[in-house]
Enzyme design. Structure first.
Site, PDB file in Angstrom:
ATOM      1  CD  GLU A  73     -26.716  10.973  31.189  1.00  0.00           C
ATOM      2  OE1 GLU A  73     -26.358  10.324  30.180  1.00  0.00           O
ATOM      3  OE2 GLU A  73     -27.651  11.776  31.197  1.00  0.00           O
ATOM      4  CG  HIS A  92     -23.492  15.415  32.598  1.00  0.00           C
ATOM      5  ND1 HIS A  92     -23.917  16.374  31.712  1.00  0.00           N
ATOM      6  CD2 HIS A  92     -24.583  14.652  32.876  1.00  0.00           C
ATOM      7  CE1 HIS A  92     -25.207  16.190  31.458  1.00  0.00           C
ATOM      8  NE2 HIS A  92     -25.639  15.161  32.163  1.00  0.00           N
ATOM      9  CG  HIS A  94     -28.653  18.491  34.191  1.00  0.00           C
ATOM     10  ND1 HIS A  94     -29.637  17.649  34.658  1.00  0.00           N
ATOM     11  CD2 HIS A  94     -27.807  17.719  33.463  1.00  0.00           C
ATOM     12  CE1 HIS A  94     -29.391  16.414  34.242  1.00  0.00           C
ATOM     13  NE2 HIS A  94     -28.290  16.439  33.517  1.00  0.00           N
ATOM     14  CE1 TYR A 119      -8.007  33.421  34.094  1.00  0.00           C
ATOM     15  CE2 TYR A 119      -8.841  35.579  33.442  1.00  0.00           C
ATOM     16  CZ  TYR A 119      -7.887  34.799  34.087  1.00  0.00           C
ATOM     17  OH  TYR A 119      -6.823  35.390  34.705  1.00  0.00           O
ATOM     18  CG  HIS A 159     -28.847  16.394  28.760  1.00  0.00           C
ATOM     19  ND1 HIS A 159     -28.724  15.074  28.418  1.00  0.00           N
ATOM     20  CD2 HIS A 159     -28.600  16.437  30.101  1.00  0.00           C
ATOM     21  CE1 HIS A 159     -28.430  14.354  29.479  1.00  0.00           C
ATOM     22  NE2 HIS A 159     -28.349  15.171  30.522  1.00  0.00           N
TER      23      HIS A 159
END
Length: 211
Positions: A73, A92, A94, A119, A159
């Site tokens: 990625e 990144h 999941h 926040y 994703h």
């Protein structure tokens, strides 16, 4: 911080994310911008056991310089560094609730995460949903570049999340805040939820900016 110190920080924060359930298996990847390139977690590595010395290093064109092979990625990370001068790190994940939000058909692609809490405004900012492409497809980077640096966080359809910050600690905090806000959004579905007003969001931005 020196490169050695940053490698140690990557390892420690990745383990923390893994231990607290923000990443499972070999899902997720993390990077930090250096003056001469990018440090990046390796491909097929679990965030729970990142060896600092084996963290990949690539130049700004994505050429492998040192360590293990970088995550597939890579393109997601490059896109943020190329379009946001303030991006010092990219995370990144999941993570469960944010990924669930990315799968819902009625998630607004222009405004995935309304300002439920102060926040999420301060740490994440507006979030855009980008269309699905397979993991590791360079087109994912192009989709982020097309946003022109307007967003510090995106949802990848079906994703997960990609979030940048000024430094690695800030990027991790923002990614965690996005996950918790996604959890709130799904918990509140069908209920008359109240978001912060435009004036309240403006006050937060003027007072704190984005941390």
């Amino acid at each position: 911080m020196t490169e050695t110190e940053l490698r140690q920080q990557i390892s420690g924060l990745c383990r923390s994310l893994f231990d607290r359930g923000f990443s499972v298996g070999t899902a997720g990847n993390v990077s930090v911008r250096l003056p001469d390139g990018i440090l990046m977690t390796p491909t097929n590595a679990t965030l729970g056991d990142i060896d600092p010395e084996r963290i990949a290093k690539v130049d700004f064109d994505g050429n492998h310089v040192a360590g293990d092979r970088p995550t597939k990625e890579l393109f997601l990370h490059q896109a943020f560094y190329e379009t946001r001068a303030d991006a010092g790190a990219v995370v990144h994940l999941h993570s469960t609730w944010a990924t669930a939000l990315s799968c819902l058909e009625d998630t607004d692609p222009e405004n995935c995460v309304p300002p439920l809490t102060p926040y999420v405004v301060m740490r994440v900012g507006p979030v855009r949903l980008v269309p699905y492409v397979r993991p590791g497809d360079p087109r994912a980077g192009d989709l982020i570049r097309d946003l022109g640096g307007a967003y510090a966080a995106v949802l990848l359809a079906n994703h997960g999340t990609v979030v940048c910050g000024r430094n690695l600690f800030g990027a991790c905090c923002a990614a965690e805040e996005l996950e918790e806000t996604a959890k709130l959004l799904i918990a509140l579905r069908g209920l008359p939820a109240r978001s912060l007003s435009s004036a309240q969001v403006s006050e937060l931005s003027a007072t704190f900016g984005r941390i």
